[in-house]
Design a protein around this motif. Structure first.
Motif, short mmCIF file in Angstrom:
data_model
loop_
_atom_site.label_atom_id
_atom_site.label_comp_id
_atom_site.label_asym_id
_atom_site.label_seq_id
_atom_site.Cartn_x
_atom_site.Cartn_y
_atom_site.Cartn_z
N GLN A 16 0.83 -1.21 0.00
CA GLN A 16 0.00 0.00 0.00
C GLN A 16 0.86 1.26 0.00
N GLN A 17 1.94 1.26 0.78
CA GLN A 17 2.84 2.41 0.81
C GLN A 17 3.51 2.60 -0.55
N SER A 18 3.90 1.50 -1.18
CA SER A 18 4.51 1.57 -2.50
C SER A 18 3.55 2.18 -3.51
N GLN A 19 2.28 1.82 -3.40
CA GLN A 19 1.27 2.37 -4.30
C GLN A 19 1.13 3.87 -4.09
N ARG A 20 1.12 4.29 -2.83
CA ARG A 20 1.03 5.74 -2.56
C ARG A 20 2.26 6.47 -3.10
N LEU A 22 4.16 5.55 -5.61
CA LEU A 22 4.08 5.55 -7.07
C LEU A 22 3.11 6.63 -7.55
N GLU A 23 1.98 6.76 -6.88
CA GLU A 23 1.02 7.80 -7.24
C GLU A 23 1.63 9.19 -7.08
N GLN A 24 2.35 9.40 -5.98
CA GLN A 24 2.97 10.69 -5.73
C GLN A 24 4.04 10.99 -6.78
N ALA A 25 4.87 10.01 -7.09
CA ALA A 25 5.91 10.21 -8.10
C ALA A 25 5.30 10.49 -9.47
N SER A 26 4.23 9.79 -9.80
CA SER A 26 3.57 10.00 -11.09
C SER A 26 2.97 11.40 -11.18
N GLN A 27 2.37 11.85 -10.09
CA GLN A 27 1.81 13.20 -10.07
C GLN A 27 2.92 14.24 -10.21
N GLU A 28 4.04 13.98 -9.58
CA GLU A 28 5.17 14.92 -9.68
C GLU A 28 5.69 14.99 -11.11
N VAL A 29 5.84 13.84 -11.76
CA VAL A 29 6.30 13.82 -13.15
C VAL A 29 5.30 14.55 -14.04
N ALA A 30 4.02 14.30 -13.83
CA ALA A 30 2.99 14.97 -14.64
C ALA A 30 3.02 16.48 -14.42
N HIS A 31 3.22 16.90 -13.18
CA HIS A 31 3.26 18.33 -12.88
C HIS A 31 4.45 19.00 -13.57
N ILE A 32 5.60 18.37 -13.45
CA ILE A 32 6.80 18.95 -14.07
C ILE A 32 6.68 18.94 -15.59
N ALA A 33 6.16 17.84 -16.14
CA ALA A 33 6.00 17.75 -17.59
C ALA A 33 5.03 18.81 -18.09
N THR A 34 3.99 19.08 -17.32
CA THR A 34 3.03 20.11 -17.71
C THR A 34 3.68 21.49 -17.70
N GLN A 35 4.48 21.76 -16.68
CA GLN A 35 5.16 23.05 -16.63
C GLN A 35 6.15 23.17 -17.79
N THR A 36 6.86 22.10 -18.08
CA THR A 36 7.81 22.12 -19.18
C THR A 36 7.08 22.27 -20.51
N LEU A 56 10.86 9.96 -12.13
CA LEU A 56 10.86 8.64 -12.74
C LEU A 56 11.66 7.64 -11.91
N MET A 57 12.76 8.10 -11.31
CA MET A 57 13.53 7.22 -10.44
C MET A 57 12.72 6.84 -9.21
N GLU A 58 11.98 7.78 -8.64
CA GLU A 58 11.12 7.48 -7.49
C GLU A 58 10.02 6.50 -7.88
N ALA A 59 9.48 6.66 -9.08
CA ALA A 59 8.44 5.75 -9.57
C ALA A 59 9.02 4.34 -9.73
N ARG A 60 10.21 4.25 -10.28
CA ARG A 60 10.86 2.94 -10.45
C ARG A 60 11.14 2.30 -9.09
N GLN A 61 11.58 3.09 -8.13
CA GLN A 61 11.85 2.58 -6.79
C GLN A 61 10.56 2.08 -6.14
N GLN A 64 9.72 -1.27 -7.66
CA GLN A 64 10.56 -2.34 -7.13
C GLN A 64 10.16 -2.70 -5.69
N ASN A 65 9.82 -1.70 -4.90
CA ASN A 65 9.36 -1.96 -3.54
C ASN A 65 8.06 -2.76 -3.56
N ALA A 66 7.16 -2.42 -4.47
CA ALA A 66 5.90 -3.15 -4.59
C ALA A 66 6.16 -4.61 -4.95
#
Length: 88
Positions: A16-20, A22-36, A56-61, A64-66
């Motif tokens: 469950q923590q890994s899922q949270r 991953l969601e946070q990392a994905s939101q961060e990537v989307a936010h940065i990509a939108t700004q870019t 992306l590294m946080e998402a990969r981590q 792997q934790n999941a």
């Protein structure tokens, strides 16, 4: 007889923590990509957000934790299964 299975619970909580994460990392990537994408200069990017690579590294981590936590759950299930087979 009640069978307690702490490894299963720890694996479930970790999953469950890994899922949270991953969601946070994905939101961060989307936010940065939108700004870019909106052509904001890198120096104007929100300071609290890192780079796309970091996200992306946080998402990969998190992925792997999941996977590791899923193996804990699987091992726990196999152990309980073998205990039940022995005691029946």
């Amino acid at each position: 007889m009640k069978i307690q299975n702490p490894p299963f619970l720890y694996g479930q909580q970790g999953l469950q923590q890994s899922q949270r994460n991953l969601e946070q990392a994905s939101q961060e990537v989307a936010h940065i990509a939108t700004q870019t994408f909106d052509r904001v200069q890198p120096k104007e990017l929100d300071v609290q957000h890192g780079t796309i690579e970091e996200g992306l590294m946080e998402a990969r981590q998190a992925t792997q934790n999941a996977q590791s936590n899923a193996k804990v759950i699987d091992g726990s299930n196999k152990t309980i299964g073998s205990l039940i087979d022995i005691t029946v």
